[in-house]
Design an enzyme around this catalytic site. Structure first.
Site, short mmCIF file in Angstrom:
data_model
loop_
_atom_site.label_atom_id
_atom_site.label_comp_id
_atom_site.label_asym_id
_atom_site.label_seq_id
_atom_site.Cartn_x
_atom_site.Cartn_y
_atom_site.Cartn_z
N ARG A 197 -3.54 -75.56 -98.12
CA ARG A 197 -3.72 -76.88 -97.53
C ARG A 197 -4.85 -76.82 -96.50
O ARG A 197 -5.14 -75.75 -95.95
CB ARG A 197 -2.43 -77.34 -96.84
CG ARG A 197 -1.23 -77.45 -97.76
CD ARG A 197 0.01 -77.83 -96.94
NE ARG A 197 1.20 -77.97 -97.79
CZ ARG A 197 2.06 -77.00 -98.05
NH1 ARG A 197 1.86 -75.78 -97.53
NH2 ARG A 197 3.11 -77.20 -98.83
N LYS A 240 4.12 -75.59 -94.33
CA LYS A 240 5.01 -76.62 -93.80
C LYS A 240 6.35 -76.01 -93.40
O LYS A 240 6.84 -75.11 -94.05
CB LYS A 240 5.23 -77.72 -94.86
CG LYS A 240 4.03 -78.62 -95.06
CD LYS A 240 4.37 -79.77 -95.98
CE LYS A 240 3.20 -80.75 -96.10
NZ LYS A 240 3.52 -81.87 -96.99
N HIS A 263 -7.58 -81.81 -100.36
CA HIS A 263 -6.39 -81.66 -101.21
C HIS A 263 -6.77 -81.64 -102.69
O HIS A 263 -6.02 -81.12 -103.52
CB HIS A 263 -5.40 -82.79 -100.93
CG HIS A 263 -3.99 -82.32 -100.79
ND1 HIS A 263 -3.57 -81.48 -99.79
CD2 HIS A 263 -2.89 -82.55 -101.56
CE1 HIS A 263 -2.28 -81.22 -99.95
NE2 HIS A 263 -1.84 -81.86 -101.01
N ARG A 291 -6.99 -78.20 -103.86
CA ARG A 291 -5.63 -77.66 -104.03
C ARG A 291 -5.05 -78.12 -105.37
O ARG A 291 -4.47 -77.33 -106.11
CB ARG A 291 -4.77 -78.14 -102.86
CG ARG A 291 -3.32 -77.69 -102.88
CD ARG A 291 -2.68 -78.03 -101.53
NE ARG A 291 -1.23 -78.08 -101.55
CZ ARG A 291 -0.45 -77.03 -101.36
NH1 ARG A 291 -0.97 -75.84 -101.18
NH2 ARG A 291 0.87 -77.16 -101.36
N HIS A 340 5.59 -74.93 -102.16
CA HIS A 340 6.44 -76.11 -102.34
C HIS A 340 7.91 -75.73 -102.18
O HIS A 340 8.38 -74.78 -102.81
CB HIS A 340 6.25 -76.72 -103.73
CG HIS A 340 4.96 -77.46 -103.89
ND1 HIS A 340 4.40 -77.73 -105.12
CD2 HIS A 340 4.11 -78.00 -102.97
CE1 HIS A 340 3.27 -78.39 -104.94
NE2 HIS A 340 3.09 -78.57 -103.65
N TYR A 345 2.11 -81.34 -111.56
CA TYR A 345 0.91 -80.74 -112.14
C TYR A 345 1.05 -80.51 -113.64
O TYR A 345 0.06 -80.45 -114.35
CB TYR A 345 0.59 -79.43 -111.42
CG TYR A 345 0.19 -79.64 -109.99
CD1 TYR A 345 -1.07 -80.11 -109.65
CD2 TYR A 345 1.10 -79.42 -108.95
CE1 TYR A 345 -1.43 -80.34 -108.33
CE2 TYR A 345 0.75 -79.64 -107.63
CZ TYR A 345 -0.51 -80.10 -107.33
OH TYR A 345 -0.85 -80.34 -106.03
#
Length: 297
Positions: free
Chosen positions: A148, A172, A243, A246, A269, A278
């Site tokens: 990110r 995150k 992004h 990414r 994730h 994806y």
């Protein structure tokens, strides 16, 4: 307690007790600020006066402002968590959000660069200059790792384990993960560290990897601004953001046979349903390739 004091306490709770990132807390703050402004406008002076209808009217007002569906969903999530906190702290007796359904999220496939577009973008920086070499190394790392933009900006020298082909990052929720980095990106980072970074550092001390012209940490906004200019130079007409690299990283390795669980781990994730987006993107691209290449398609 005053409304503003309660919100301040909640944000402190998220930051200190829940350990959420400053960016995430800032996002909650923005959402709650909008809600509090609406309450003030409608002369509602305490959260125990907030009913289901008040929340619905607030959401309708945001929708009328043409705010994106994703932003409305985030608002509902922010309010839902905030009112749950108010219940737990016994500030209110009933939660108006329990009676409100969350609308379905509109799935929108992210923009992805083709391999040719990635190559064109990577060729843009003038690597004979200190900033150009930095930009090339940074683009290579972004595409090679799928980090990110905040993770790129916060990379420190100590996070590099280039001899092992690994980068360490904090994602995150303050979750640490190890991400492989390829030989090409390693070479460009090595060149940047040897030839460019010392010039940008200007005898200062800074532990961050990517620096600006003044020898300070390169910000997320700085990375965004530079990328926009590079995309224009490359003649790419898509709406490219950090992004996008990414997304491109994830899509390209899936198309080349990577396992979905591995991609989930690489991207950091928490939920594999996020990664599954994806696979839809990959299938869409495969269909386009088939239609353009098969003689009877």
């Amino acid at each position: 307690m005053r409304i503003n004091n309660i919100v301040t306490d909640y944000l402190h709770y998220l930051l200190v007790e829940r350990g959420l990132s400053t960016n995430t807390v800032a996002s909650y703050h923005n959402d709650l600020k909008k809600f509090c402004q609406y309450l003030k406008l409608n002369k509602i002076v305490s959260f125990d006066k907030v009913t289901k209808q008040v929340v619905l009217d607030f959401l309708e007002a945001q929708t009328n402002k043409k705010i994106a569906n994703a932003s409305i969903l985030r608002l509902i999530t922010s309010l839902r968590k905030f009112f749950q906190y108010l219940i737990e702290e016994k500030i209110i007796d009933s939660n108006p959000l329990l009676l409100i359904d969350t609308p379905k999220k509109k799935t929108r496939l992210p923009e992805v660069l083709s391999l040719q577009e990635v190559d064109k973008l990577l060729q843009v920086p003038d690597t004979s200059k200190a900033l150009g070499l930095r930009d090339r190394a940074m683009l290579e790392v972004m595409y090679a790792t799928g980090l990110r933009v905040s993770e790129i900006a916060n990379l420190r020298l100590a996070d590099l384990h280039l001899e092992l082909g690994i980068i360490q990052t904090i994602g995150k929720g303050q979750k640490e993960r190890l991400v492989p980095i390829g030989d090409v990106a390693i070479t460009w980072v090595g060149n940047y560290l040897k030839l460019s970074r010392p010039k940008l550092l200007k005898q200062k001390r800074n532990n961050y990897l990517f620096l600006n012209f003044h020898g300070s940490k390169l910000t997320r906004q700085g990375i965004w601004k530079n990328l926009k200019a590079q995309v224009r130079q490359a003649g790419i007409e898509k709406n490219v953001t950090p992004h996008t690299l990414r997304h491109s990283f994830a899509t390209h390795i899936l198309e080349n046979g990577a396992d979905l669980r591995i991609v989930q781990e690489l991207l950091g994730h928490a939920d594999i349903s996020t990664t599954q987006l994806y696979t839809h993107l990959s299938k869409k691209r495969l269909s386009a390739i088939y239609n353009n290449t098969h003689p009877r398609a």
